[in-house]
Design an enzyme around this catalytic site. Structure first.
Site, short mmCIF file in Angstrom:
data_model
loop_
_atom_site.label_atom_id
_atom_site.label_comp_id
_atom_site.label_asym_id
_atom_site.label_seq_id
_atom_site.Cartn_x
_atom_site.Cartn_y
_atom_site.Cartn_z
N ARG A 444 40.18 57.67 39.28
CA ARG A 444 41.59 57.44 38.96
C ARG A 444 41.73 56.99 37.50
NH1 ARG A 444 46.47 53.66 41.14
NH2 ARG A 444 47.92 55.34 41.60
N LYS A 477 50.86 41.78 45.35
CA LYS A 477 50.06 42.83 46.01
C LYS A 477 48.82 43.03 45.14
CE LYS A 477 50.44 47.71 47.41
NZ LYS A 477 51.38 48.85 47.41
N ASP A 479 45.74 45.02 44.39
CA ASP A 479 45.22 46.36 44.69
C ASP A 479 43.80 46.53 44.14
OD1 ASP A 479 45.30 48.96 45.61
OD2 ASP A 479 47.12 49.52 44.54
N ASN A 481 41.51 50.19 43.44
CA ASN A 481 41.64 51.62 43.70
C ASN A 481 40.45 52.50 43.37
OD1 ASN A 481 44.30 51.90 44.86
ND2 ASN A 481 45.08 51.17 42.90
N ASP A 549 47.51 54.06 52.87
CA ASP A 549 48.46 54.77 52.01
C ASP A 549 49.15 55.88 52.78
OD1 ASP A 549 48.31 53.28 49.76
OD2 ASP A 549 47.00 54.63 48.64
C1 DGJ Z 1 47.40 52.30 45.83
C2 DGJ Z 1 48.20 51.53 46.82
O1 DGJ Z 1 47.65 51.64 48.09
C3 DGJ Z 1 49.64 52.01 46.77
O2 DGJ Z 1 50.39 51.37 47.75
C4 DGJ Z 1 50.18 51.77 45.39
O3 DGJ Z 1 50.25 50.39 45.15
C5 DGJ Z 1 49.32 52.45 44.36
N1 DGJ Z 1 47.94 52.10 44.50
C6 DGJ Z 1 49.77 52.11 42.97
O4 DGJ Z 1 48.94 52.61 42.02
#
Ligand code: DGJ
Length: 730
Positions: A444, A477, A479, A481, A549
């Site tokens: 990403r 939140k 996160d 990723n 997601d």
């Molecule tokens: C992944 C998260 O699971 C989503 O809900 C959102 O916050 C995106 N990242 C944003 O980049």
């Protein structure tokens, strides 16, 4: 006392509310596992252990005089390698001389009330009146490794937790190459292995299989617990269903690389070890240094998989989650991610919030895209200052305006990441995890910050605090990723490079702890591209986690069902999103989307401004209903009645309040068939109480609803749902 030691027979017996766990100290101070299962009264069952058969090809240690013992076939309490136990081993230590044979023997023990915290690691906790702990102190006299095995027994819950401490008592350094947290040997009297596998946007698929001879491993080496395998496995008896049979659950309180080896040996004994994945792990201890493994939580049920899940739900709600939000109903939220993605400004956000306030939503969450120069996922992670092009005047004016609407305000961070296109990367290109000289693999478009470094954590704490102090922010939140690759840094010595994945986790936990201490009022929601780090360790810091997601209502039935095998509804973020659904493309009604999302921490993730008047009325009613049900759903007992593991066509589940005066039932028809029967036999109600169903006005006794069932007098279409709210009228 729930932990007994029989001086004469040297038997230890650990009694949780439903299980007994027995081991003996035998000749040579070997710790011989004997039994784990339904509760028994007798403490000396050593007769069961002495007759292990082997064909004479097994190594027999020289200390054996009386008992027929070989590490090759006997059950071990914490198996080590090199002295004849050729199965998968819990412990392996490489000495300075390079050999790896490890052999621990019992030395002494302590039994005391309560439960110690594991230094620097998340774990369940207990008051002195809830739990008793056994510390079994053992020694490998050759390497000087003192190994303490910790067992905590919850008296009123079917729970035993385990972890280990390894201390170097010699003057020479040694390296731990494997240090699992638990090891259980169980005769295979007919077990299936249950685990939760998945992928991005399809987490926690329930899989059940007979173990084969050999080792099967459920694991992650992604640097996070992962979408692919939740850090959980269970052995369930062949006859086990939701309501009958035995279930032994093993849940790992850790968010990093983990492994559960399930080995069925040639004598049909199953060894199950769980702990930090030894791939990409080692830990060097100098004299007097110690290492703690994370915790494994073992739950036992002899009344089916459902009871095992309820035991985990209760423990994780009451003895793992912390902070102000632990027992509170969570604010109904709206998140702008699927409404706007990166394309927003303060006007758009305010419009959504304004509409949300009118509909009864309680909190607005600004997701990714508010910082640095972030207009897509190609830049700015690490630059945690407001993008004034999007939010003119900074955060405070927007937050104040949203607060003035009566809404709380929450914000998204992805603290552990850094974009190569960012001011942070320009200033500190070495702050990411990397191997100098190797290409850095992006995922990403981003790299991972080295959380083992104090200066990185300090930077994150300062920059996040500056944001949190700049406005009235009541939710984060958090996160994450991407997985970890090219794991290395230029700081650790070569022989310590394999410590980095675990040091990363310790650093992450330290930062989380620091932040929740500094901002105790802030509600934290974990997230890792959805459920990529949905594990008990994250629940120690964030009482709720974004489950997936995939927001499609029908996909969510399976995802939420699988997640509920271990985790309570109070931990599962669940949102109503737009149709056609952005992940699955499916169209379902607003009612269906709402009914499914109401089985978790409820919210919306769409552009509320686009609703028709009719839809707005539905949403208003959904929020009123959810607020009525939330106490029961979030903090009640879950009974899975028709599960996706059994039926592809329909599903049903019910939450029952602990006093059994209230219940919320959900019934879904996924795919209708001709003359389909729509009968649901309720579970968990008080058989003697009379319940009124709010939606129909009908009244039934609990025993009738549970035994005869409720017959829906209608035909259903695909994806149609019914939610019944039951209240006792006695
Ligand atoms: C992944 C998260 O699971 C989503 O809900 C959102 O916050 C995106 N990242 C944003 O980049």
């Amino acid at each position: 006392m729930p932990i007994y030691f029989n001086e004469e027979t040297k038997a230890f017996k650990l009694d949780s509310s439903k299980s007994s766990y027995v081991f003996n100290i035998i000749e040579g101070n070997i710790i011989q596992h004997i039994y784990y299962g339904s509760k028994i009264a007798k403490s000396d069952i050593s007769y069961f252990a002495v007759a292990e058969k082997h064909g004479g090809v097994c190594p027999i240690p020289s200390f054996v005089t009386k008992q027929y013992y070989s590490a090759d076939v006997n059950k071990s309490e914490y198996s080590c390698c090199g002295t004849g136990d050729f199965r998968t081993n819990a412990l392996q230590i490489r000495t300075i001389k390079g050999n790896i044979t490890t052999d621990i023997r019992y030395v002494s023990h302590k039994i005391y009330k309560g439960k110690p915290q594991i230094p620097a690691l998340p774990s369940t906790y207990a008051d002195d009146n809830e739990a008793t702990t056994l510390e079994l102190i053992c020694l490998d006299s050759y390497s000087g490794a003192e190994v303490t095995l910790f067992y905590t027994v919850y008296e009123n819950q079917p729970i035993i937790t385990r972890h280990a401490k390894i201390r170097n008592m010699s003057s020479e350094r040694f390296t731990i190459e494997r240090a699992f947290s638990s090891c259980v040997d169980i005769d295979d009297t007919g077990f299936d292995l249950v685990h939760l596998w998945g992928k991005w946007a399809k987490e926690c698929n329930f899989e059940r299989r007979e173990p084969i001879h050999g080792i099967q491993t459920i694991a992650s080496k992604r640097g996070c617990s992962s979408h692919m395998h939740n850090p959980f496995v269970a052995l369930v008896s062949k006859d086990a269903t939701e309501t009958v049979g035995q279930a032994y659950g093993f849940s790992f309180v850790y968010s990093g690389n983990f492994a559960a080896d399930i080995e069925k040996d040639n004598n049909d004994c199953i060894r199950l070890i769980m702990g930090i994945n030894p791939v990409d792990f080692s830990w060097t201890l100098d004299a007097d240094e110690e290492f703690y493994t994370p915790e494994v939580v073992m739950a036992y049920s002899d009344c089916g998989i459902g009871e095992m899940s309820r035991a985990y739900h209760k423990l994780y709600r009451n003895n793992l989650c912390r902070g102000e939000w632990k027992q509170k109903n969570r604010p109904v939220l709206v998140n702008n991610w699927e409404a706007t993605y990166f394309k927003f400004d303060e006007i758009k956000l305010y419009d959504i919030a304004k509409e949300a306030a009118e509909l009864g939503v309680e909190m607005f969450i600004m997701d990714d895209g508010w910082f640095g120069k972030r207009d897509n996922d190609k830049s700015s992670l690490g630059d945690w200052f407001v993008n004034e092009k999007k939010l003119q005047g900074g955060l405070a004016p927007l937050v104040d305006k949203i607060n003035a609407l009566g809404l709380k305000f929450g914000i998204w961070f992805e603290p552990e990441m850094i974009s190569p296109i960012s001011e942070l990367y320009e200033a500190h290109p070495d702050w990411c995890i990397h191997i100098t000289g190797r290409e850095k693999t992006k995922s990403r478009n981003q790299l991972v910050l080295d959380m083992s470094r104090k200066e990185v954590r300090d930077y994150l704490f300062d920059v996040m605090s500056a944001v949190l102090d700049s406005a009235n922010i009541e939710y984060i939140k958090w996160d994450f990723n991407r997985p970890l690759t090219e794991i290395g840094n230029d700081i650790l010595l070569p022989e310590r490079q394999k410590e980095l994945p675990h040091r990363y986790m310790l650093g992450l936990y330290e930062l989380l702890e620091r932040l929740i201490k500094a901002y105790p009022h802030v509600l934290l929601e974990g997230c890792a591209s959805g459920g990529g780090r949905f594990d008990p360790a994250m629940l120690y810091y964030s009482p709720q986690i974004w489950t997936s997601d995939d927001t499609d209502a029908i996909e969510r039935i399976g995802i939420q069902f699988g997640t509920s095998i271990v985790y309570p509804a109070s931990s599962m973020g669940a949102h109503v999103s737009a149709v056609p659904n952005h992940q699955a493309g499916r169209i379902t009604s607003l009612k269906t989307r709402g009914d499914i999302a109401m089985s978790g921490v409820f919210g919306y993730e769409l552009d509320l401004c686009k609703f028709t008047d009719e839809e707005k009325e539905i949403v208003k009613k959904q929020i009123i209903d959810y607020k009525k049900y939330a106490g029961t759903v979030l903090y009640g007992d879950l009974y899975r009645i028709i599960t996706p593991a059994e039926s592809k066509d329909k599903a049903a589940w019910i939450y029952v309040s602990p006093d059994k005066k209230e219940a919320v039932l959900t019934y879904v028809v996924i795919r209708t068939t001709i003359y389909m029967l729509h009968i649901v036999k309720f579970q968990g109600l008080d058989p003697m109480r009379n319940y009124c169903i709010e939606q129909t006005g009908e009244t039934f006794r609990g025993d009738v609803l549970m035994n005869v069932g409720y017959k829906f007098p209608k035909r259903f279409n695909d994806y149609e749902t019914v939610v019944f709210h039951l209240t006792s009228i006695d």
